[in-house]
Design a protein around this motif. Structure first.
Motif, short mmCIF file in Angstrom:
data_model
loop_
_atom_site.label_atom_id
_atom_site.label_comp_id
_atom_site.label_asym_id
_atom_site.label_seq_id
_atom_site.Cartn_x
_atom_site.Cartn_y
_atom_site.Cartn_z
N ASP A 8 -0.34 -48.64 -45.27
CA ASP A 8 -0.43 -50.14 -45.22
C ASP A 8 0.66 -50.91 -46.33
O ASP A 8 0.11 -51.23 -47.41
N GLY A 9 1.98 -51.14 -45.84
CA GLY A 9 2.86 -51.56 -46.78
C GLY A 9 2.90 -53.44 -46.55
O GLY A 9 3.55 -53.94 -47.60
N CYS A 10 2.55 -53.80 -45.48
CA CYS A 10 2.64 -55.00 -45.22
C CYS A 10 1.74 -55.67 -44.17
O CYS A 10 2.13 -56.99 -43.88
N SER A 11 1.10 -55.01 -43.30
CA SER A 11 0.18 -55.68 -42.38
C SER A 11 -0.11 -56.83 -42.39
O SER A 11 -0.56 -57.37 -43.80
N GLY A 14 4.26 -56.23 -39.79
CA GLY A 14 5.28 -55.27 -38.82
C GLY A 14 6.63 -55.18 -39.71
O GLY A 14 7.47 -54.82 -38.69
N GLN A 15 6.95 -55.00 -40.75
CA GLN A 15 8.21 -55.13 -41.42
C GLN A 15 8.51 -53.86 -42.06
O GLN A 15 9.68 -53.85 -42.62
N CYS A 16 7.51 -53.06 -42.63
CA CYS A 16 7.92 -52.06 -43.49
C CYS A 16 8.01 -50.50 -42.98
O CYS A 16 8.67 -49.97 -43.25
N GLY A 17 7.24 -50.48 -41.98
CA GLY A 17 7.43 -49.19 -41.08
C GLY A 17 6.44 -48.13 -41.66
O GLY A 17 6.26 -47.13 -40.98
N CYS A 19 3.26 -47.65 -41.67
CA CYS A 19 2.30 -47.42 -40.66
C CYS A 19 2.69 -46.95 -39.12
O CYS A 19 1.89 -46.73 -38.04
N VAL A 29 5.10 -49.44 -34.63
CA VAL A 29 4.14 -49.60 -36.26
C VAL A 29 3.14 -50.12 -35.69
O VAL A 29 2.77 -50.91 -34.84
N CYS A 31 0.59 -51.49 -37.18
CA CYS A 31 -0.34 -52.75 -37.64
C CYS A 31 -0.12 -54.12 -36.74
O CYS A 31 -0.58 -54.99 -36.76
S1 FES Z 1 2.32 -51.80 -42.63
FE1 FES Z 1 4.34 -52.61 -42.67
S2 FES Z 1 5.00 -52.50 -40.68
FE2 FES Z 1 2.87 -51.79 -40.56
#
Ligand code: FES
Ligand code: FES
Length: 518
Positions: A8-11, A14-17, A19, A29, A31
């Motif tokens: 989980d980089g950004c939930s 939905g912008q880091c991919g 997940c 993705v 999240c």
């Molecule tokens: S956690 Fe970044 S796209 Fe889902």
């Protein structure tokens, strides 16, 4: 379900991919995919690929150096494994648009994709068996903290803090009041936090430090830059125990060196008498984490000049500032340092070569710029730019008219050519972003406004020029005799080379088109 490959980089941005999963075989993705849409459909994580596919991808990525910290990697593997080989660079780069990798600079991921999908060997592939301990030692030198290299890193088992947390731990997230909301699950804690996560802004970038008065051959102003490590700060702790390290696998370019999450996890675990997992969201990281400081400087043709550094709160004194001054003196002895206290987020001098890289860029560029200050043909290209870091690492960089980079890096005994090459390309990617597209908007009240991963201006795969790397085995001639960090010198030299090639625009970032901001 205890599946740890998903990150989980950004939930819920939905912008880091990180997940990414397959839903009925197509990458999504997770999240931003509501569970109700999955009724009757199959969800596959990296653990669900066949052993043959998992090995093919982990072998390819280890061979190319396409996974450094490894946080982005499982999601990228699932995205690329959904392609049918053979594939073109363009197909790969389009697939990577949904992802963020801060470490690698994309090229080695592209090589791994060709290796796994159409059997083409990555150009970073070693001819002899690798010594992965040597590779880890090189990665630790480049990343700044202990780091692992190997197939388990690719497959999502690099040892990130959140991955080892017991399932029954309480979860603590940052609340709207700045304190922690603690609950039995992440969903409950987020609901209790009272925050809506993740916004970007149309507030423009500013260059908050004024250029010092003087008769300068060159001037440069920069803005705050987000370190943007992809693993958000996380830790967990049992009552009376030792908290998990938020460094995970790699140094986060110095961004987490002073992270409070480990101390927070210990305190909350003691307070609640239970294991507590502390998770910062992407928005928390951006609001709370330190930035690369903005600078403004002028340098005369003889190398004398002034470099002003923007700091928030109060001037920095003592050993911390002495270390910055010593590093600047080592690379640009004619520059005088000044501090300017400005309204804005916290800054850190631990972030990759902060301040001395700026000084090295000015010193290198003024020695190579046309004497009358007029760029030739829109820029000075194919001229070797040399930077020797305070620690002894050296880089010689040429930037061609089409943007292609040729980099010679000298960092003492190489230890592992694949890893040194990967970090070299990653440093080039960061440098190009710094010069051309990266920056973070700060409002008049000094608060950060750009809170989403895509708003930081990080270059996407398709905006990366080709990079050729030559590693010089030192301990020979005048170079370092012991292994030293090489990628910081690469970072500064690439920035200077690209700045010269672009005709020395007086403010960075100069052009945000390669970053796909949103
Ligand atoms: S956690 Fe970044 S796209 Fe889902
Ligand atoms: S390896 Fe991609 S973010 Fe670190």
């Amino acid at each position: 379900m205890g599946l740890r490959s998903l990150k989980d980089g950004c939930s819920p941005q939905g912008q880091c991919g990180c997940c990414t999963v397959w839903v009925d075989g197509s990458p999504r993705v997770a999240c931003v995919t509501p569970v109700r849409r999955l009724d009757g459909r199959g969800v596959t994580t990296l653990e669900g690929l066949s052993d043959a596919d998992r090995h093919a991808w982990s072998d390819a990525l280890v061979a190319s150096g396409g996974s450094q910290c490894g946080f982005c990697t499982p999601g990228i593997v699932l995205r690329l494994a959904a392609l049918d080989g053979p594939v073109s660079d363009d197909q790969i780069d389009r697939s990577l648009l949904a992802h963020l990798c801060r470490c690698t600079g994309w090229q080695t991921i592209r090589e791994a994709a060709h290796g796994a999908l159409d059997g083409a060997p990555g150009s970073g592939r070693p001819e002899a068996p690798r010594d992965l301990d040597g590779a880890a030692a090189r990665a630790a030198l480049e990343g700044g903290v202990p780091q692992r290299v190997g197939p388990d890193v690719v497959l999502g088992d690099a040892g990130f803090a959140d991955d080892g947390c017991p399932a029954d731990a309480l979860v603590a997230v940052v609340g709207a009041d700045g304190g922690y909301a603690v609950a039995g699950s992440l969903a409950e804690a987020r609901a209790a936090s009272g925050k809506v996560q993740g916004r970007s802004t149309t507030v423009p970038l500013v260059h908050p430090v004024a250029i010092p008065e003087g008769d300068w051959a060159l001037t440069l102003a920069t803005t705050w830059v987000e370190p943007a490590y992809v693993e958000p700060d996380a830790s967990w702790c049992r009552p009376g125990g030792e908290p998990a390290s938020p460094y995970g696998n790699g140094g986060s370019f110095g961004g987490k060196l002073h992270s409070p999450v480990a101390a927070d996890a210990r305190r909350l675990a003691d307070e609640h008498g239970r294991a507590v997992r502390v998770l910062w969201s992407r928005e928390d990281v951006v609001r709370r984490g330190p930035k690369r400081p903005p600078v403004a400087g002028g340098i005369a043709a003889d190398g004398t000049g002034v470099l002003r550094v923007g700091v928030s709160g109060a001037a920095v004194t003592g050993g911390e500032w002495d270390a910055v001054a010593a590093a600047v003196a080592a690379v640009a002895p004619g520059l005088r340092l000044e501090q300017m206290v400005i309204d804005g987020p916290a800054v850190s001098f631990d972030l990759r070569a902060a301040v001395w890289a700026e000084a090295a860029v000015l010193a290198a560029a003024v020695g190579l710029a046309p004497a009358d200050g007029t760029p030739v043909d829109g820029g000075t290209v194919d001229v070797p730019v040399t930077v020797t870091a305070p620690g002894g690492g050296r880089a010689v960089v040429r930037c061609a008219r089409d943007g292609a980079l040729d980099i010679e890096v000298s960092a003492g005994p190489v230890l592992d050519a694949v890893v040194l090459r990967s970090y070299t390309i990653g440093a080039a990617h960061q440098a190009l972003g710094w010069v051309t597209s990266e920056g973070i908007a700060v409002g008049e009240d000094g608060r950060v406004q750009d809170l989403t991963v895509r708003s930081f201006g990080i270059l996407q795969a398709r905006a990366m020029p080709p990079v050729t790397v030559h590693t010089v085995e030192d301990g020979v001639g005048a170079g370092p005799q012991a292994p030293v960090n090489g990628s910081d010198a690469v970072f500064a030299a690439v920035a200077a080379a690209r700045w010269l090639a672009d005709g020395l625009p007086p403010a960075w970032p100069a052009d945000r088109t390669g970053a796909g901001r949103r």
